[in-house]
Motif scaffolding. Structure first.
Motif, PDB file in Angstrom:
ATOM      1  N   GLN A 101      -0.717   0.258   4.452  1.00 29.57           N
ATOM      2  CA  GLN A 101      -1.573  -0.598   3.474  1.00 29.57           C
ATOM      3  C   GLN A 101      -1.536  -0.286   2.319  1.00 29.57           C
ATOM      4  OE1 GLN A 101      -5.744  -0.034   4.289  1.00 29.57           O
ATOM      5  NE2 GLN A 101      -5.614  -0.774   6.365  1.00 29.57           N
ATOM      6  N   ILE A 102      -1.751  -1.554   1.361  1.00 30.26           N
ATOM      7  CA  ILE A 102      -1.585  -1.355  -0.233  1.00 30.26           C
ATOM      8  C   ILE A 102      -2.428  -0.280  -0.489  1.00 30.26           C
ATOM      9  CG2 ILE A 102      -1.704  -2.536  -2.358  1.00 30.26           C
ATOM     10  CD1 ILE A 102      -1.265  -5.286  -0.763  1.00 30.26           C
ATOM     11  N   PRO A 103      -2.006   0.833  -1.236  1.00 30.06           N
ATOM     12  CA  PRO A 103      -3.085   1.815  -1.505  1.00 30.06           C
ATOM     13  C   PRO A 103      -4.135   1.339  -2.646  1.00 30.06           C
ATOM     14  CG  PRO A 103      -0.637   2.643  -2.018  1.00 30.06           C
ATOM     15  CD  PRO A 103      -0.863   1.085  -1.559  1.00 30.06           C
ATOM     16  N   GLN A 104      -5.523   1.522  -2.045  1.00 30.25           N
ATOM     17  CA  GLN A 104      -6.586   1.250  -2.734  1.00 30.25           C
ATOM     18  C   GLN A 104      -6.737   1.544  -4.082  1.00 30.25           C
ATOM     19  OE1 GLN A 104      -9.239  -1.137  -1.449  1.00 30.25           O
ATOM     20  NE2 GLN A 104      -7.606  -1.076   0.275  1.00 30.25           N
ATOM     21  N   GLY A 105      -6.029   2.541  -4.554  1.00 33.62           N
ATOM     22  CA  GLY A 105      -6.318   3.067  -6.062  1.00 33.62           C
ATOM     23  C   GLY A 105      -5.298   2.313  -6.896  1.00 33.62           C
ATOM     24  N   VAL A 106      -4.450   1.446  -6.492  1.00 24.43           N
ATOM     25  CA  VAL A 106      -3.486   0.651  -7.362  1.00 24.43           C
ATOM     26  C   VAL A 106      -4.371  -0.213  -8.288  1.00 24.43           C
ATOM     27  CG1 VAL A 106      -1.596   0.721  -5.896  1.00 24.43           C
ATOM     28  CG2 VAL A 106      -3.123  -1.176  -5.968  1.00 24.43           C
ATOM     29  N   VAL A 107      -5.510  -0.268  -7.974  1.00 30.73           N
ATOM     30  CA  VAL A 107      -6.691  -1.220  -8.670  1.00 30.73           C
ATOM     31  C   VAL A 107      -6.841  -0.541 -10.184  1.00 30.73           C
ATOM     32  CG1 VAL A 107      -7.527  -2.488  -6.580  1.00 30.73           C
ATOM     33  CG2 VAL A 107      -8.755  -0.413  -7.490  1.00 30.73           C
ATOM     34  N   ASN A 108      -6.685   0.861 -10.004  1.00 34.20           N
ATOM     35  CA  ASN A 108      -6.986   1.571 -11.456  1.00 34.20           C
ATOM     36  C   ASN A 108      -5.754   1.559 -12.177  1.00 34.20           C
ATOM     37  OD1 ASN A 108      -9.312   2.460 -10.467  1.00 34.20           O
ATOM     38  ND2 ASN A 108      -8.538   4.050  -9.046  1.00 34.20           N
ATOM     39  N   LEU A 109      -4.749   0.913 -11.734  1.00 33.46           N
ATOM     40  CA  LEU A 109      -3.384   0.937 -12.646  1.00 33.46           C
ATOM     41  C   LEU A 109      -3.695  -0.296 -13.740  1.00 33.46           C
ATOM     42  CD1 LEU A 109      -0.645   1.741  -9.988  1.00 33.46           C
ATOM     43  CD2 LEU A 109      -2.079   3.128 -11.582  1.00 33.46           C
ATOM     44  N   THR A 110      -4.451  -0.093 -14.700  1.00 35.14           N
ATOM     45  CA  THR A 110      -4.848  -1.333 -15.360  1.00 35.14           C
ATOM     46  C   THR A 110      -3.761  -1.848 -16.608  1.00 35.14           C
ATOM     47  OG1 THR A 110      -6.130   0.530 -16.678  1.00 35.14           O
ATOM     48  CG2 THR A 110      -7.418  -0.835 -15.321  1.00 35.14           C
ATOM     49  N   LEU A 111      -2.767  -1.128 -16.715  1.00 31.85           N
ATOM     50  CA  LEU A 111      -1.748  -1.588 -17.496  1.00 31.85           C
ATOM     51  C   LEU A 111      -0.613  -2.302 -16.696  1.00 31.85           C
ATOM     52  CD1 LEU A 111      -1.027   1.372 -19.858  1.00 31.85           C
ATOM     53  CD2 LEU A 111      -2.518  -0.383 -20.353  1.00 31.85           C
ATOM     54  N   LEU A 112      -0.662  -2.515 -15.474  1.00 32.06           N
ATOM     55  CA  LEU A 112       0.271  -3.293 -14.739  1.00 32.06           C
ATOM     56  C   LEU A 112       0.356  -4.657 -15.140  1.00 32.06           C
ATOM     57  CD1 LEU A 112       0.144  -2.436 -10.754  1.00 32.06           C
ATOM     58  CD2 LEU A 112       1.833  -1.958 -12.536  1.00 32.06           C
ATOM     59  N   GLU A 113       1.546  -4.981 -15.317  1.00 31.07           N
ATOM     60  CA  GLU A 113       1.939  -6.257 -15.680  1.00 31.07           C
ATOM     61  C   GLU A 113       2.564  -7.087 -14.491  1.00 31.07           C
ATOM     62  OE1 GLU A 113       3.880  -6.875 -19.445  1.00 31.07           O
ATOM     63  OE2 GLU A 113       2.109  -5.812 -20.446  1.00 31.07           O
ATOM     64  N   GLU A 114       3.469  -6.235 -13.658  1.00 31.80           N
ATOM     65  CA  GLU A 114       4.131  -6.846 -12.633  1.00 31.80           C
ATOM     66  C   GLU A 114       3.897  -5.917 -11.401  1.00 31.80           C
ATOM     67  OE1 GLU A 114       8.404  -8.638 -11.131  1.00 31.80           O
ATOM     68  OE2 GLU A 114       7.747  -8.914 -12.963  1.00 31.80           O
ATOM     69  N   PHE A 115       3.658  -6.448 -10.148  1.00 29.46           N
ATOM     70  CA  PHE A 115       3.338  -5.709  -8.989  1.00 29.46           C
ATOM     71  C   PHE A 115       4.134  -6.350  -7.902  1.00 29.46           C
ATOM     72  CE2 PHE A 115       0.054  -3.569  -6.024  1.00 29.46           C
ATOM     73  CZ  PHE A 115       0.926  -2.551  -5.921  1.00 29.46           C
ATOM     74  N   ASP A 116       5.123  -5.809  -7.394  1.00 29.17           N
ATOM     75  CA  ASP A 116       5.987  -6.524  -6.354  1.00 29.17           C
ATOM     76  C   ASP A 116       6.275  -5.630  -5.074  1.00 29.17           C
ATOM     77  OD1 ASP A 116       7.735  -7.990  -4.810  1.00 29.17           O
ATOM     78  OD2 ASP A 116       8.998  -8.583  -6.339  1.00 29.17           O
ATOM     79  N   LEU A 117       5.477  -6.036  -4.065  1.00 30.36           N
ATOM     80  CA  LEU A 117       5.593  -5.323  -2.538  1.00 30.36           C
ATOM     81  C   LEU A 117       6.205  -6.345  -1.668  1.00 30.36           C
ATOM     82  CD1 LEU A 117       1.937  -3.646  -2.844  1.00 30.36           C
ATOM     83  CD2 LEU A 117       4.307  -2.788  -3.255  1.00 30.36           C
ATOM     84  N   SER A 118       6.644  -7.412  -2.002  1.00 28.32           N
ATOM     85  CA  SER A 118       7.115  -8.544  -1.313  1.00 28.32           C
ATOM     86  C   SER A 118       8.226  -7.896  -0.277  1.00 28.32           C
ATOM     87  CB  SER A 118       7.796  -9.578  -1.900  1.00 28.32           C
ATOM     88  OG  SER A 118       8.810  -9.248  -2.544  1.00 28.32           O
ATOM     89  N   TYR A 119       8.435  -8.821   0.830  1.00 25.79           N
ATOM     90  CA  TYR A 119       9.597  -8.318   2.098  1.00 25.79           C
ATOM     91  C   TYR A 119       9.316  -6.836   2.329  1.00 25.79           C
ATOM     92  CZ  TYR A 119      11.204 -12.797   0.449  1.00 25.79           C
ATOM     93  OH  TYR A 119      11.007 -14.001   0.080  1.00 25.79           O
ATOM     94  N   ASN A 120       8.159  -6.741   2.757  1.00 28.67           N
ATOM     95  CA  ASN A 120       7.964  -5.189   3.385  1.00 28.67           C
ATOM     96  C   ASN A 120       7.288  -5.594   4.628  1.00 28.67           C
ATOM     97  OD1 ASN A 120       8.964  -2.581   1.892  1.00 28.67           O
ATOM     98  ND2 ASN A 120       8.050  -4.183   0.269  1.00 28.67           N
ATOM     99  N   GLN A 121       6.587  -4.524   5.290  1.00 30.17           N
ATOM    100  CA  GLN A 121       5.628  -4.661   6.578  1.00 30.17           C
ATOM    101  C   GLN A 121       4.351  -4.109   6.195  1.00 30.17           C
ATOM    102  OE1 GLN A 121       8.078  -2.651   9.531  1.00 30.17           O
ATOM    103  NE2 GLN A 121      10.060  -3.992   8.681  1.00 30.17           N
ATOM    104  N   LEU A 122       3.898  -4.319   5.226  1.00 30.31           N
ATOM    105  CA  LEU A 122       2.487  -3.902   4.879  1.00 30.31           C
ATOM    106  C   LEU A 122       1.519  -4.621   5.290  1.00 30.31           C
ATOM    107  CD1 LEU A 122       3.020  -3.313   1.197  1.00 30.31           C
ATOM    108  CD2 LEU A 122       2.893  -1.387   2.645  1.00 30.31           C
ATOM    109  N   GLY A 123       0.461  -4.085   5.987  1.00 29.39           N
ATOM    110  CA  GLY A 123      -0.601  -4.689   6.929  1.00 29.39           C
ATOM    111  C   GLY A 123      -1.840  -4.154   5.958  1.00 29.39           C
TER     112      GLY A 123
END
Length: 168
Positions: A101-123
């Motif tokens: 899964q997408i790690p839940q903690g990424v929501v704390n990375l409040t400086l993020l401007e670009e987040f690219d997890l495309s073309y994987n097998q994340l559920g």
């Protein structure tokens, strides 16, 4: 074009801030010693043949602002320790074989401007508090195996310019 592996002696370069090894034919896994380079701000290793999982030790790279491991053959889950990297602005993990899964903690990375997890097998689902990422301009989570609904908190992403959630 360089081939082979990143030598473990890379860990001796303790003042290293910028490491770019992209667009080569490097293979193997990222050496454990690299995760000790806590001055690293920029790590770009895209367009190679890296395999294996990304170590949970990535959470030690607390000065990292840019992480690009796209276009490789990484597998396993995206380590939850990525959420320790509070200075991250750009994360690109596209075109690998990440599962879990997408790690839940990424929501704390409040400086993020670009987040690219495309073309994987994340559920799993999109993190409910994704709306915490108020500086996010580009979110690419397309071409995975995500399920569930789009979180209402996404309405908080008022800086968003690109939202790609197709083909899940």
């Amino acid at each position: 074009e360089l081939s082979g592996q990143i030598p473990s002696s890379i860990g001796n370069l303790t003042n290293l801030k910028y490491l770019a090894v992209s667009i080569n034919n490097l293979s193997g896994s990222i050496p454990a010693s690299l995760y000790k380079l806590n001055n690293l701000v920029y790590f770009v290793a895209s367009f190679n043949q890296f395999t294996g999982s990304v170590s949970s030790s990535i959470g030690n790279l607390t000065n990292l602002e840019e992480l690009d491991l796209g276009y490789n053959q990484f597998s396993g889950s995206v380590p939850s320790q990525i959420s320790n990297l509070r200075k991250l602005i750009n994360v690109d993990l596209k075109k690998n074989y990440f599962t879990g899964q997408i790690p839940q903690g990424v929501v704390n990375l409040t400086l993020l401007e670009e987040f690219d997890l495309s073309y994987n097998q994340l559920g799993g689902t999109i993190p409910a508090n994704i709306g915490n990422l108020v500086k996010l301009k580009n979110l690419y989570i397309n071409d995975n195996k995500l399920t569930g609904s789009v979180p209402s908190s996404m309405a908080n992403l008022t800086e968003l310019e690109r939202l790609y959630i197709h083909n899940n």
